[in-house]
Design a protein around this motif. Sequence first.
Motif, PDB file in Angstrom:
ATOM      1  N   GLU A  68       0.829  -1.210   0.000  1.00  0.00           N
ATOM      2  CA  GLU A  68       0.000   0.000   0.000  1.00  0.00           C
ATOM      3  C   GLU A  68       0.864   1.261   0.000  1.00  0.00           C
ATOM      4  O   GLU A  68       0.637   2.196  -0.776  1.00  0.00           O
ATOM      5  N   LEU A  69       1.844   1.272   0.871  1.00  0.00           N
ATOM      6  CA  LEU A  69       2.692   2.460   1.000  1.00  0.00           C
ATOM      7  C   LEU A  69       3.528   2.682  -0.260  1.00  0.00           C
ATOM      8  O   LEU A  69       3.736   3.827  -0.684  1.00  0.00           O
ATOM      9  N   PHE A  70       3.986   1.604  -0.877  1.00  0.00           N
ATOM     10  CA  PHE A  70       4.795   1.743  -2.086  1.00  0.00           C
ATOM     11  C   PHE A  70       3.958   2.283  -3.244  1.00  0.00           C
ATOM     12  O   PHE A  70       4.411   3.146  -4.009  1.00  0.00           O
ATOM     13  N   LEU A  71       2.732   1.795  -3.380  1.00  0.00           N
ATOM     14  CA  LEU A  71       1.853   2.306  -4.434  1.00  0.00           C
ATOM     15  C   LEU A  71       1.570   3.799  -4.233  1.00  0.00           C
ATOM     16  O   LEU A  71       1.573   4.584  -5.190  1.00  0.00           O
ATOM     17  N   GLN A  72       1.311   4.188  -2.980  1.00  0.00           N
ATOM     18  CA  GLN A  72       1.073   5.600  -2.691  1.00  0.00           C
ATOM     19  C   GLN A  72       2.315   6.440  -2.988  1.00  0.00           C
ATOM     20  O   GLN A  72       2.217   7.551  -3.531  1.00  0.00           O
ATOM     21  N   THR A  73       3.480   5.905  -2.638  1.00  0.00           N
ATOM     22  CA  THR A  73       4.723   6.631  -2.858  1.00  0.00           C
ATOM     23  C   THR A  73       5.018   6.792  -4.347  1.00  0.00           C
ATOM     24  O   THR A  73       5.446   7.861  -4.796  1.00  0.00           O
ATOM     25  N   LEU A  74       4.784   5.741  -5.125  1.00  0.00           N
ATOM     26  CA  LEU A  74       5.026   5.820  -6.561  1.00  0.00           C
ATOM     27  C   LEU A  74       4.165   6.906  -7.210  1.00  0.00           C
ATOM     28  O   LEU A  74       4.625   7.639  -8.089  1.00  0.00           O
ATOM     29  N   GLN A  75       2.942   7.002  -6.772  1.00  0.00           N
ATOM     30  CA  GLN A  75       2.046   7.995  -7.344  1.00  0.00           C
ATOM     31  C   GLN A  75       2.427   9.402  -6.880  1.00  0.00           C
ATOM     32  O   GLN A  75       2.424  10.361  -7.671  1.00  0.00           O
ATOM     33  N   ALA A  76       2.776   9.533  -5.606  1.00  0.00           N
ATOM     34  CA  ALA A  76       3.108  10.848  -5.066  1.00  0.00           C
ATOM     35  C   ALA A  76       4.439  11.368  -5.587  1.00  0.00           C
ATOM     36  O   ALA A  76       4.630  12.579  -5.733  1.00  0.00           O
ATOM     37  N   GLN A  77       5.371  10.457  -5.871  1.00  0.00           N
ATOM     38  CA  GLN A  77       6.718  10.850  -6.280  1.00  0.00           C
ATOM     39  C   GLN A  77       6.949  10.686  -7.774  1.00  0.00           C
ATOM     40  O   GLN A  77       8.092  10.579  -8.218  1.00  0.00           O
ATOM     41  N   ARG A  78       5.885  10.678  -8.550  1.00  0.00           N
ATOM     42  CA  ARG A  78       6.052  10.463  -9.978  1.00  0.00           C
ATOM     43  C   ARG A  78       6.907  11.558 -10.623  1.00  0.00           C
ATOM     44  O   ARG A  78       7.713  11.287 -11.511  1.00  0.00           O
ATOM     45  N   GLY A  79       6.749  12.791 -10.168  1.00  0.00           N
ATOM     46  CA  GLY A  79       7.551  13.876 -10.723  1.00  0.00           C
ATOM     47  C   GLY A  79       9.031  13.659 -10.478  1.00  0.00           C
ATOM     48  O   GLY A  79       9.867  13.877 -11.366  1.00  0.00           O
TER      49      GLY A  79
END
Length: 265
Positions: free
Chosen positions: A145-156
């Motif tokens: 869950e945390l990795f998916l959220q991080t990937l989306q938040a840190q896409r830039g």
Amino acid sequence: MLLTSLDPLDGLLALGLGILAIALSWRHHLALELSLLTAFGRATLQLLVLAYGLALAFSFSSPWVWGSVLVGVALLLGIKMNQTLDHHISGWRLSLLLLTQLLPPLAYGVLVVIRPNPWFASPYWLVLGLGGLGTLVHVGSRSGELFLQTLQAQRGDIETRLSLGATAAQAIAPHRQQVLRLVLAPLIQTLTLAGLLTLPPLLGGLVLAGVDPAVAVFYQLLFWGVGLASGIGMAVAVVDRLGQQYVQGSVVGFPRRSPNTAGKG
């Protein structure tokens, strides 16, 4: 000191503690009465089912039955994790990860530490295995869950690294490490505080049951060791699997790029 045997009536009286918690919630206007009632009732029902299920499994005295129970539980937990991770990893693959990450630490704990005779017909496999699966599901679900959220938040940030010539795997590597450290930190903290500020539940239960405190400590460490070793493996496996899908463009719309063209963005 021997544990006082509790009969079903005593168990019903223990439910009074749940009623006390509900009363405290009402007294302090927390509006948690329904949630507490649901949680306490659900926990009681689930634990009773677990207790009678274990009693039934032990009555067969068969390693095949115990192994089947572990596999069945892993399949059910894999399906639950599949839903938690928004179906990015299939349920059967998650079940396989649960079993493969659990088996080495479990085998070490039973065969090297406990050394039952015969080694294959011991309930330790089932009890330690179920305990380890609980940790695996928590750690695996949380890391995913945390990795998916991080990937989306840190896409830039990831796109910036790609534009500077990093491969997709290199671009997500710092975020992978950060997620794994965050997820595993509570497990490490639990070990750090053990015996200093808290009484571990298994240790307390064994001591109440009349087990020598020193022996109880070793069993507590055994449960923690199986959970920690397999939990680290599970967290890494889930994050790496999601990272592979992310690189391939199948998670949160990540564009598929090859290492040779990564720097041309």
